[in-house]
Scaffold this motif. Structure first.
Motif, mmCIF file in Angstrom:
data_model
loop_
_atom_site.group_PDB
_atom_site.id
_atom_site.type_symbol
_atom_site.label_atom_id
_atom_site.label_comp_id
_atom_site.label_asym_id
_atom_site.label_seq_id
_atom_site.Cartn_x
_atom_site.Cartn_y
_atom_site.Cartn_z
ATOM 1 N N UNK A 270 0.837 -1.198 0.000
ATOM 2 C CA UNK A 270 0.000 0.000 0.000
ATOM 3 C C UNK A 270 0.870 1.245 0.000
ATOM 4 N N UNK A 271 0.221 2.360 -0.312
ATOM 5 C CA UNK A 271 0.890 3.651 -0.232
ATOM 6 C C UNK A 271 0.227 4.446 0.890
ATOM 7 N N UNK A 272 1.043 4.966 1.805
ATOM 8 C CA UNK A 272 0.496 5.733 2.924
ATOM 9 C C UNK A 272 0.246 7.166 2.454
ATOM 10 N N UNK A 273 -1.032 7.561 2.385
ATOM 11 C CA UNK A 273 -1.367 8.899 1.886
ATOM 12 C C UNK A 273 -1.258 9.943 3.003
ATOM 13 N N UNK A 274 -1.874 9.667 4.155
ATOM 14 C CA UNK A 274 -1.944 10.666 5.238
ATOM 15 C C UNK A 274 -2.037 9.984 6.590
ATOM 16 N N UNK A 275 -1.401 10.578 7.583
ATOM 17 C CA UNK A 275 -1.679 10.220 8.980
ATOM 18 C C UNK A 275 -2.000 11.523 9.684
ATOM 19 N N UNK A 276 -3.132 11.583 10.367
ATOM 20 C CA UNK A 276 -3.525 12.834 10.995
ATOM 21 C C UNK A 276 -4.221 12.574 12.324
ATOM 22 N N UNK A 277 -3.853 13.375 13.327
ATOM 23 C CA UNK A 277 -4.536 13.293 14.618
ATOM 24 C C UNK A 277 -5.811 14.111 14.561
ATOM 25 N N UNK A 278 -6.935 13.460 14.423
ATOM 26 C CA UNK A 278 -8.224 14.167 14.505
ATOM 27 C C UNK A 278 -8.580 14.281 15.985
ATOM 28 N N UNK A 279 -9.635 15.029 16.274
ATOM 29 C CA UNK A 279 -9.999 15.221 17.679
ATOM 30 C C UNK A 279 -10.331 13.896 18.370
ATOM 31 N N UNK A 280 -11.062 13.024 17.663
ATOM 32 C CA UNK A 280 -11.553 11.810 18.343
ATOM 33 C C UNK A 280 -10.948 10.518 17.809
ATOM 34 N N UNK A 281 -10.036 10.611 16.849
ATOM 35 C CA UNK A 281 -9.383 9.391 16.334
ATOM 36 C C UNK A 281 -8.126 9.756 15.548
ATOM 37 N N UNK A 282 -7.295 8.759 15.346
ATOM 38 C CA UNK A 282 -6.140 8.941 14.468
ATOM 39 C C UNK A 282 -6.537 8.405 13.095
ATOM 40 N N UNK A 284 -5.754 7.308 9.334
ATOM 41 C CA UNK A 284 -4.683 6.795 8.469
ATOM 42 C C UNK A 284 -5.309 6.496 7.105
ATOM 43 N N UNK A 285 -4.932 7.277 6.124
ATOM 44 C CA UNK A 285 -5.511 7.120 4.780
ATOM 45 C C UNK A 285 -4.508 6.393 3.898
ATOM 46 N N UNK A 286 -4.957 5.304 3.265
ATOM 47 C CA UNK A 286 -4.005 4.547 2.436
ATOM 48 C C UNK A 286 -4.614 4.171 1.085
ATOM 49 N N UNK A 287 -3.714 3.946 0.131
ATOM 50 C CA UNK A 287 -4.131 3.370 -1.147
ATOM 51 C C UNK A 287 -3.524 1.984 -1.221
ATOM 52 N N UNK A 288 -4.390 1.001 -1.402
ATOM 53 C CA UNK A 288 -3.893 -0.375 -1.499
ATOM 54 C C UNK A 288 -3.432 -0.634 -2.919
ATOM 55 N N UNK A 289 -2.371 -1.407 -3.063
ATOM 56 C CA UNK A 289 -1.986 -1.827 -4.403
ATOM 57 C C UNK A 289 -2.821 -3.040 -4.759
#
Ligand code: UDH
Length: 292
Positions: A270-282, A284-289
């Motif tokens: 996969x390709x890791x697009x984004x990791x972000x600390x939101x207020x109520x969760x972390x 992790x946005x990914x694109x799977x190959x």
């Protein structure tokens, strides 16, 4: 400096604090106060306690585990909102130390829940090395109804399948063995079985394959009684880009321990697009190959 002193202090404190399990205030019959009965004020207070990234840890006691909750996700905003407003109070009431991770699939079009959970495991262990000693893989539409459903792990040789009795199925135990909905296990066990298979694109099969993985590695799956674990499943239609996997039965009957050791967390691509600390969760946005 200050952080070190704080760490030293909290290490010292750990010795004298009681276990969190002993400090839980037992609710009447074990029924968790449903969301609609929580006043907005109470809910806001609970949600304000959550640290950015969806993390919370109890004060004044030693948590038994540090739990990572992994949610495979795409396009279920209402379910996610409901899940977060319900689960933060639920977990805090149980005095669990936890962080909620939402692992979202950006592409390709067909959903792959198992590969998302594998990627979620890899990313969370990479970002927070050795932080979590218990993982719970959780559907976004499942809510535990009962306070006696204790969100933790058993030991390094038995997983716990929580979601055995589900409202949508009139709380009847499923006719076949599965681990869907909500299952807990230690990272050591998840590594031993090489996580889930990445080969199950679309809906169905990955949970049964996961049972075979656990059993082939001599890991038992514990279940709990109806009065201890029942789940409300939020209603929904089948998602349009999650069609039934028509090959699932053949794939399951072809299961082999050797192949499972080659297909899982060790080769999920996969390709890791984004990791972000939101207020109520972390988040992790990914694109799977895609492999199909
Ligand atoms: N999921 C998403 N987005 C999707 C598909 C799945 O977020 O597009 C995640 C979500 O966490 C969900 C989980 O994957 O809870 C499991 O998917 P599911 O809810 O489709 O599977 P389940 O077996 O539901 O729980 C089957 C019900 C099919 C509805 C039939 C209507 N009569």
């Amino acid at each position: 400096a200050i952080a070190d002193i704080f760490q030293e202090q909290s290490k010292g404190d750990l010795k004298i604090l009681p276990d969190c399990e002993g400090t839980i205030r037992k609710a009447g019959k074990g029924i968790f106060l449903p969301l609609r009965q929580l006043s907005n004020d109470k809910l806001n207070r609970v949600l304000q306690n959550v640290h950015p990234g969806g993390h919370w840890t109890p004060n004044g006691c030693n948590p038994k585990h540090h739990v990572a909750i992994i949610i495979p996700y795409r396009d279920r905003v209402d379910h996610l909102r409901q899940f977060l407003s319900y689960m933060h109070p639920f977990l805090q009431h149980q005095r669990v130390s936890y962080r909620i991770f939402v692992i979202e699939q950006q592409s390709p079009r067909i959903f792959n829940k198992a590969a998302l959970m594998n990627a979620g495991f890899n990313e969370t262990t990479r970002i927070f090395p050795k932080m979590f000693d218990c993982y719970i893989f959780h559907d976004v539409d499942m809510l535990p109804e009962n306070d006696r459903t204790v969100y933790g792990c058993r030991n390094d040789s038995s997983a716990i399948h929580f979601a055995q009795h589900v409202s949508k199925y009139n709380y009847k135990r499923p006719a076949w063995r599965l681990t869907g909905g909500a299952v807990s296990l230690t990272p050591k066990m998840f590594r031993k079985v090489n996580g889930y298979s990445n080969a199950f694109w679309g809906w169905g099969g990955e949970d049964t394959d996961f049972i075979l993985r656990l059993e082939a590695n001599n890991i038992t799956v514990n279940t709990c009684k109806m009065e201890d674990c029942s789940y409300f499943m939020q209603r929904h239609k089948r998602d349009k880009d999650n069609p039934t996997n028509v090959h699932q039965l053949k794939m399951i009957s072809d299961f082999s321990l050797e192949v499972s050791q080659l297909d899982g967390i060790r080769n999920v691509s996969y390709f890791l697009e984004t990791v972000e600390s939101k207020q109520l969760y972390t988040w992790i946005l990914i694109s799977l190959n895609s492999t199909i």
